[in-house]
Write an enzyme that holds these catalytic residues in place. Sequence first.
Site, PDB file in Angstrom:
ATOM      1  N   ASN A   1     -22.728  21.006   0.354  1.00  0.00           N
ATOM      2  CA  ASN A   1     -22.889  22.057  -0.649  1.00  0.00           C
ATOM      3  C   ASN A   1     -23.822  23.121  -0.091  1.00  0.00           C
ATOM      4  O   ASN A   1     -24.834  22.797   0.556  1.00  0.00           O
ATOM      5  CB  ASN A   1     -23.468  21.495  -1.945  1.00  0.00           C
ATOM      6  CG  ASN A   1     -22.620  20.378  -2.520  1.00  0.00           C
ATOM      7  OD1 ASN A   1     -21.447  20.566  -2.828  1.00  0.00           O
ATOM      8  ND2 ASN A   1     -23.213  19.191  -2.646  1.00  0.00           N
TER       9      ASN A   1
ATOM     10  N   GLY B   1     -12.155  15.093   0.551  1.00  0.00           N
ATOM     11  CA  GLY B   1     -11.559  14.211  -0.437  1.00  0.00           C
ATOM     12  C   GLY B   1     -11.150  12.855   0.091  1.00  0.00           C
ATOM     13  O   GLY B   1     -10.252  12.221  -0.463  1.00  0.00           O
ATOM     14  N   ARG B   2     -11.798  12.380   1.153  1.00  0.00           N
ATOM     15  CA  ARG B   2     -11.410  11.108   1.767  1.00  0.00           C
ATOM     16  C   ARG B   2     -12.336   9.974   1.320  1.00  0.00           C
ATOM     17  O   ARG B   2     -13.375  10.198   0.685  1.00  0.00           O
ATOM     18  CB  ARG B   2     -11.440  11.225   3.297  1.00  0.00           C
ATOM     19  CG  ARG B   2     -10.647  12.375   3.850  1.00  0.00           C
ATOM     20  CD  ARG B   2      -9.165  12.252   3.579  1.00  0.00           C
ATOM     21  NE  ARG B   2      -8.545  11.244   4.405  1.00  0.00           N
ATOM     22  CZ  ARG B   2      -8.016  11.504   5.616  1.00  0.00           C
ATOM     23  NH1 ARG B   2      -8.047  12.735   6.107  1.00  0.00           N
ATOM     24  NH2 ARG B   2      -7.464  10.536   6.320  1.00  0.00           N
TER      25      ARG B   2
ATOM     26  N   SER C   1     -15.141  10.232   4.962  1.00  0.00           N
ATOM     27  CA  SER C   1     -15.471  11.252   3.960  1.00  0.00           C
ATOM     28  C   SER C   1     -16.431  12.267   4.559  1.00  0.00           C
ATOM     29  O   SER C   1     -17.370  11.922   5.271  1.00  0.00           O
ATOM     30  CB  SER C   1     -16.113  10.587   2.740  1.00  0.00           C
ATOM     31  OG  SER C   1     -16.557  11.560   1.826  1.00  0.00           O
TER      32      SER C   1
ATOM     33  N   SER D   1     -15.332  19.733   0.768  1.00  0.00           N
ATOM     34  CA  SER D   1     -15.145  18.323   1.063  1.00  0.00           C
ATOM     35  C   SER D   1     -13.707  18.088   1.499  1.00  0.00           C
ATOM     36  O   SER D   1     -12.833  18.933   1.306  1.00  0.00           O
ATOM     37  CB  SER D   1     -15.474  17.455  -0.158  1.00  0.00           C
ATOM     38  OG  SER D   1     -14.534  17.685  -1.191  1.00  0.00           O
TER      39      SER D   1
ATOM     40  N   HIS E   1     -18.913  24.347  -2.656  1.00  0.00           N
ATOM     41  CA  HIS E   1     -18.792  22.948  -2.259  1.00  0.00           C
ATOM     42  C   HIS E   1     -17.606  22.844  -1.317  1.00  0.00           C
ATOM     43  O   HIS E   1     -16.594  23.511  -1.514  1.00  0.00           O
ATOM     44  CB  HIS E   1     -18.560  22.067  -3.493  1.00  0.00           C
ATOM     45  CG  HIS E   1     -18.141  20.663  -3.161  1.00  0.00           C
ATOM     46  ND1 HIS E   1     -19.031  19.699  -2.741  1.00  0.00           N
ATOM     47  CD2 HIS E   1     -16.917  20.059  -3.189  1.00  0.00           C
ATOM     48  CE1 HIS E   1     -18.388  18.563  -2.529  1.00  0.00           C
ATOM     49  NE2 HIS E   1     -17.100  18.749  -2.788  1.00  0.00           N
TER      50      HIS E   1
ATOM     51  N   SER F   1       4.555   8.524   9.834  1.00  0.00           N
ATOM     52  CA  SER F   1       5.329   9.150   8.749  1.00  0.00           C
ATOM     53  C   SER F   1       4.782  10.510   8.307  1.00  0.00           C
ATOM     54  O   SER F   1       4.686  10.803   7.117  1.00  0.00           O
ATOM     55  CB  SER F   1       5.459   8.219   7.548  1.00  0.00           C
ATOM     56  OG  SER F   1       4.263   8.040   6.861  1.00  0.00           O
TER      57      SER F   1
END
Length: 360
Positions: free
Chosen positions: A233, A223-224, A229, A221, A219, A184
Amino acid sequence: MYIEKHSVVKVTLFCLALLPLTLVSAEESEISVVVKSVEQAEKDAKTQACLAEKLNEVGGEVIVSQIRQECDVEVNGPRDTSTAGAISKRFISEQKTEFNPYVITPHKMNYILPISVSDNINRKVYSEQAPDSGWAENIEDHEAKYQLSIKVPLNYDDMFFEGDSLYFGMTLQSWWQIYSDGISKPFRETNYQPEFFYLTGLDWHPYEGNTGIALGIEHQSNGRSTAISRSWNRVYMNFLFEKGDFAFSLKPWYRLDEDEKEIMEDGSIDPEGDDNPDIHEYMGYFQGGIVYQYDTLEFSLGFRQNFATHKGAAEIGITFPLWGRLRGYVQGFTGYGESLIDYNYNQSRIGVGIALTDIL
């Protein structure tokens, strides 16, 4: 004896002849100072009048700093850009509107690539870390990619040097599986990169060019959740050099240490701690960049390298005019770390789309 007396008389007469000139020169100097003071006072008065008039028109203090810049240009004229290179001209142009609440100032490039094709899409990470997601079997090797990047000035007046600035920046990159059918059409990966950085010019002009430096902390990332993840930094220093339509940057960084992950009592992985302790082996300790404007074209090259592991990456790009402010953009990448989820995955990719803003 006659010659000595005669010489004394001649010297005395010569000095007396110069005396009125000296007095006139001193008087002219005093007049010049007075005239300059009067001219500056007139300029200050015009600036104050301009501020008052514009403040009455807008009826608020939301864009006072922008009004000050407009009045400064009206009274004193535009800044001399005769020795400015491509980077300086961009920042001078941005300063005219960066305090306007209706204008968003770009930071890095802003672009949309409706089609971006990889020679070897990374399915392994999803099959190992997220086997129930169904992504490994359904991810397509062609997807859309975009980058949005803005910055906000945090100071109006000079801080330490003339024209220096403190900024907050935010860059977002996404890889969108818009062409997949079995999952999807999700965003396969999104990287978020907030940063604070200080930028100033340097009084050093090698090869008749200009130099500057940026000091920052950032930083990054995706976001997982814990399994996939990724984050780190960094503090960095970015050295900038420009000459005409050519610009070069060298950005070394130092990664800030994080605690190691621990195994919880139930066998799960602690969400706290370092998600990718070996990222420096693939991303290296610096990034370089070269940009050149030729007529209506802009060419760019970015590169990273870890000389110990011999792993790195290179990205090339070219923008060209389409219509209005829109420009065509072709981007090529090869190596490690195009995204955080792929920091330890080697692939090559080419994308075609639209650039909303150039680098220069």
